[in-house]
Design a protein around this motif. Structure first.
Motif, mmCIF file in Angstrom:
data_model
loop_
_atom_site.group_PDB
_atom_site.id
_atom_site.type_symbol
_atom_site.label_atom_id
_atom_site.label_comp_id
_atom_site.label_asym_id
_atom_site.label_seq_id
_atom_site.Cartn_x
_atom_site.Cartn_y
_atom_site.Cartn_z
ATOM 1 N N PHE A 242 30.396 76.184 22.885
ATOM 2 C CA PHE A 242 31.673 76.814 22.584
ATOM 3 C C PHE A 242 31.595 78.169 21.884
ATOM 4 O O PHE A 242 32.557 78.934 21.913
ATOM 5 N N ILE A 243 30.487 78.477 21.226
ATOM 6 C CA ILE A 243 30.431 79.688 20.418
ATOM 7 C C ILE A 243 29.939 80.869 21.251
ATOM 8 O O ILE A 243 29.206 80.697 22.221
ATOM 9 N N PHE A 244 30.341 82.076 20.867
ATOM 10 C CA PHE A 244 29.877 83.279 21.543
ATOM 11 C C PHE A 244 28.348 83.303 21.557
ATOM 12 O O PHE A 244 27.714 82.939 20.561
ATOM 13 N N PRO A 245 27.731 83.702 22.649
ATOM 14 C CA PRO A 245 26.259 83.708 22.725
ATOM 15 C C PRO A 245 25.658 84.663 21.694
ATOM 16 O O PRO A 245 26.228 85.713 21.393
ATOM 17 N N ILE A 246 24.485 84.284 21.198
ATOM 18 C CA ILE A 246 23.851 85.069 20.134
ATOM 19 C C ILE A 246 22.397 85.422 20.447
ATOM 20 O O ILE A 246 21.765 86.147 19.682
ATOM 21 N N HIS A 247 21.832 84.917 21.529
ATOM 22 C CA HIS A 247 20.443 85.208 21.877
ATOM 23 C C HIS A 247 20.381 85.966 23.204
ATOM 24 O O HIS A 247 21.055 85.595 24.175
ATOM 25 N N GLN A 248 19.576 87.031 23.255
ATOM 26 C CA GLN A 248 19.387 87.839 24.460
ATOM 27 C C GLN A 248 20.743 88.299 25.026
ATOM 28 O O GLN A 248 21.059 88.064 26.193
ATOM 29 N N VAL A 249 21.524 88.943 24.165
ATOM 30 C CA VAL A 249 22.921 89.248 24.517
ATOM 31 C C VAL A 249 23.221 90.751 24.542
ATOM 32 O O VAL A 249 24.381 91.137 24.647
ATOM 33 N N ARG A 250 22.208 91.596 24.452
ATOM 34 C CA ARG A 250 22.468 93.038 24.449
ATOM 35 C C ARG A 250 23.263 93.460 25.680
ATOM 36 O O ARG A 250 24.297 94.125 25.573
ATOM 37 N N ASN A 251 22.783 93.095 26.857
ATOM 38 C CA ASN A 251 23.473 93.454 28.094
ATOM 39 C C ASN A 251 24.867 92.833 28.159
ATOM 40 O O ASN A 251 25.820 93.454 28.652
ATOM 41 N N PHE A 252 24.976 91.603 27.666
ATOM 42 C CA PHE A 252 26.235 90.859 27.706
ATOM 43 C C PHE A 252 27.334 91.620 26.962
ATOM 44 O O PHE A 252 28.431 91.843 27.498
ATOM 45 N N TYR A 253 27.040 92.056 25.749
ATOM 46 C CA TYR A 253 28.074 92.707 24.942
ATOM 47 C C TYR A 253 28.291 94.170 25.340
ATOM 48 O O TYR A 253 29.391 94.699 25.173
ATOM 49 N N LEU A 254 27.270 94.815 25.884
ATOM 50 C CA LEU A 254 27.489 96.152 26.427
ATOM 51 C C LEU A 254 28.465 96.089 27.605
ATOM 52 O O LEU A 254 29.363 96.924 27.735
ATOM 53 N N ALA A 255 28.304 95.069 28.451
ATOM 54 C CA ALA A 255 29.222 94.889 29.583
ATOM 55 C C ALA A 255 30.623 94.555 29.090
ATOM 56 O O ALA A 255 31.620 95.099 29.580
ATOM 57 N N LEU A 256 30.713 93.668 28.098
ATOM 58 C CA LEU A 256 32.016 93.248 27.581
ATOM 59 C C LEU A 256 32.800 94.437 27.035
ATOM 60 O O LEU A 256 33.945 94.687 27.450
ATOM 61 N N PHE A 257 32.198 95.188 26.120
ATOM 62 C CA PHE A 257 32.940 96.268 25.470
ATOM 63 C C PHE A 257 33.064 97.496 26.372
ATOM 64 O O PHE A 257 34.057 98.234 26.284
ATOM 65 N N GLY A 258 32.085 97.719 27.236
ATOM 66 C CA GLY A 258 32.198 98.826 28.176
ATOM 67 C C GLY A 258 33.373 98.634 29.115
ATOM 68 O O GLY A 258 34.196 99.542 29.314
ATOM 69 N N LYS A 259 33.475 97.441 29.684
ATOM 70 C CA LYS A 259 34.574 97.175 30.615
ATOM 71 C C LYS A 259 35.914 97.107 29.895
ATOM 72 O O LYS A 259 36.953 97.443 30.465
ATOM 73 N N MET A 260 35.907 96.691 28.634
ATOM 74 C CA MET A 260 37.154 96.663 27.874
ATOM 75 C C MET A 260 37.691 98.085 27.686
ATOM 76 O O MET A 260 38.903 98.310 27.797
ATOM 77 N N MET A 261 36.814 99.047 27.403
ATOM 78 C CA MET A 261 37.264 100.430 27.260
ATOM 79 C C MET A 261 37.898 100.940 28.552
ATOM 80 O O MET A 261 38.942 101.604 28.541
ATOM 81 N N ILE A 262 37.273 100.620 29.685
ATOM 82 C CA ILE A 262 37.814 101.042 30.980
ATOM 83 C C ILE A 262 39.172 100.405 31.214
ATOM 84 O O ILE A 262 40.133 101.064 31.634
ATOM 85 N N LEU A 425 33.729 106.561 27.686
ATOM 86 C CA LEU A 425 32.987 105.744 26.724
ATOM 87 C C LEU A 425 32.577 104.416 27.353
ATOM 88 O O LEU A 425 31.450 103.935 27.160
ATOM 89 N N GLY A 426 33.486 103.823 28.128
ATOM 90 C CA GLY A 426 33.156 102.588 28.830
ATOM 91 C C GLY A 426 31.991 102.778 29.789
ATOM 92 O O GLY A 426 31.088 101.924 29.867
ATOM 93 N N ALA A 427 31.982 103.906 30.497
ATOM 94 C CA ALA A 427 30.879 104.187 31.422
ATOM 95 C C ALA A 427 29.555 104.312 30.677
ATOM 96 O O ALA A 427 28.520 103.806 31.131
ATOM 97 N N ILE A 428 29.584 104.973 29.529
ATOM 98 C CA ILE A 428 28.360 105.145 28.739
ATOM 99 C C ILE A 428 27.815 103.800 28.271
ATOM 100 O O ILE A 428 26.604 103.533 28.337
ATOM 101 N N LEU A 429 28.709 102.925 27.802
ATOM 102 C CA LEU A 429 28.275 101.599 27.356
ATOM 103 C C LEU A 429 27.663 100.800 28.506
ATOM 104 O O LEU A 429 26.623 100.149 28.348
ATOM 105 N N VAL A 430 28.307 100.852 29.671
ATOM 106 C CA VAL A 430 27.787 100.109 30.828
ATOM 107 C C VAL A 430 26.422 100.650 31.245
ATOM 108 O O VAL A 430 25.516 99.883 31.605
#
Length: 446
Positions: A242-262, A425-430
């Motif tokens: 149930f909890i947000f992932p915390i291991h090997q998640v660099r790509n995961f959160y870059l995708a999340l926040f990058g796409k959110m900006m877009i 900014l979203g493009a840069i994060l992605v």
């Protein structure tokens, strides 16, 4: 146990499929998720964009501030409900063990419950029952996630990495047609002399919703998940489920926040588009409506054309982040055009340029989501978290727009460079995502 054509073996259960196991594109899976997406999104958009505003205007005695405020309340509560429930339902779907698989039971029950809720919502015709309207709408946002979260997770379960761009393109076609076709369907039930026709719209669209899960399940033909190991729901199991992932998640959160900006840039533009034309460019609402129609048509056509091909191209290029970043750049260019030209025709050009970006984004977005997942066994839950890039944008875009409006001197057009900057900014994060190199030799030895 019989062999399923989506994978080469079901003897040892696995949560995903490799390139070696799946040499050919699983077309039926693509058709299942595409038709399923159309059958849930078209009714939802018909309600959200057309029938709900029309019904509320009828209840309140005409359009005005009461309708606007109530729609804003529905949008906020609905987005919050959807954000929470999609993660919970995704996690429960990941843990489901049945002869029909992890996703199919949720697809079927989600279709039934959402359709029933839509029918109930159609019966509300009094201002005294608006509290029930809110509860039923939050119910729809909950039950529809029983379709949405498992349907997207099917692509992680049953599609090999080398085919995900192609399947994401097929999915995007159904999604785009549902997004733009839903309001058209809903508008067929509008009548200035027969308000009961609006109620019929709820019932008619509910039939499509009822078909979504069963049609997808029949085409996908998910394998049994009974042999999948069951993790104990102790503290460690709870965190994993149930909890947000915390291991090997660099790509995961870059995708999340990058796409959110877009998505914030796109959503804020849609929210204020009529004000860009009227207050910003000085034309009346009638002419503004015509330009919005032209812009919407241009967006739909370009999005459908590009969504049908971009995923396959991304498979050939063996990259997801570059097409998504390019789509964000097109969105940024289209967004700033009305500010630079201050001409109503620039809104049509926005539809063409940003629509091209939207088609690329829709086609490759889900493939990118699948490839940044930290753990395939919690795919539905993690995809639900990634969906916050959409639901979070729905909540934050009006807030961001209001803050920018005040900051730039209570004008609308000067908001646009800032929205364009968000897309960049979203493009840069992605682009910060590290993509694994796909091994071509695995397919050469088939």
């Amino acid at each position: 146990m019989a062999k399923n054509n989506n994978t080469t073996s079901t003897t040892n259960w696995t949560a995903s499929v490799t390139d070696v196991q799946q040499p050919k594109v699983p077309i039926l899976v693509g058709l299942g998720v595409a038709i399923g997406a159309f059958l849930w999104l078209a009714p939802f958009m018909g309600l959200n964009s057309v029938l709900n505003p029309a019904k509320l205007a009828d209840i309140f005695g005409g359009p005005g501030s009461k309708v606007n405020n109530f729609l804003a309340l529905l949008g906020t509560l609905g987005a919050i409900t959807s954000t929470i429930t999609t993660i919970i339902i995704g996690a429960l779907s990941d843990r489901t063990r049945s002869r029909w698989g992890r996703r199919t039971p949720w697809l079927l029950w989600g279709s039934i419950l959402t359709a029933a809720d839509m029918c109930a919502l159609g019966t509300i015709n009094s201002e005294n029952h608006l509290w029930l309207f809110i509860l039923l709408w939050c119910g729809i946002q909950t039950f529809i996630n029983m379709i949405v979260a498992p349907l997207i997770a099917v692509m992680a379960d049953l599609v090999a990495p080398k085919h995900r761009g192609t399947i994401s393109s097929i999915y995007a076609i159904g999604y785009v047609i549902g997004q733009y076709g839903g309001p058209v369907m809903g508008s067929q039930f509008l009548s200035s002399s027969n308000s009961s026709l609006i109620n019929m719209g709820y019932y008619g669209l509910a039939v499509l919703m009822l078909l979504s899960g069963p049609v997808a399940a029949v085409l996908v033909r998910e394998r049994s998940s009974k042999s999948m190991p069951v993790e104990k729901l102790d503290w460690s199991g709870f965190v994993n489920a149930f909890i947000f992932p915390i291991h090997q998640v660099r790509n995961f959160y870059l995708a999340l926040f990058g796409k959110m900006m877009i998505n914030i840039a796109v959503t804020a533009f849609a929210t204020y588009q009529i004000f860009f034309l009227t207050s910003g460019m000085g034309i009346d609402q009638s002419h503004a409506g015509r330009y919005i129609t032209l812009m919407g048509t241009a967006t739909m056509i370009t999005a459908i054309v590009l969504s049908s091909t971009s995923g396959m191209i991304s498979d050939k290029l063996k990259t997801r982040k570059w097409p998504v970043a390019f789509s964000a750049l097109l969105t940024a260019i289209g967004t700033i055009l009305p500010f630079l030209t201050k001409a109503p025709t620039s809104m049509v050009w926005y539809g063409i340029i940003a629509g091209t970006g939207a088609g690329i984004f829709f086609a490759v977005d889900q493939a990118l989501n699948l490839e940044v997942l930290p753990n395939p066994e919690t795919a539905a839950k993690d995809l639900g978290i990634l969906n916050f890039a959409n639901t979070g944008a729905q909540i934050l875009a009006p807030v961001m727009g209001a803050l920018l409006f005040d900051a730039v001197g209570k004008q609308y057009l000067p908001i646009l460079p800032w929205l364009s900057g968000l897309a960049i900014l979203g493009a840069i994060l992605v682009l910060g995502i590290k993509e694994p190199k796909q091994q071509e030799e695995s397919t050469q030895n088939i």
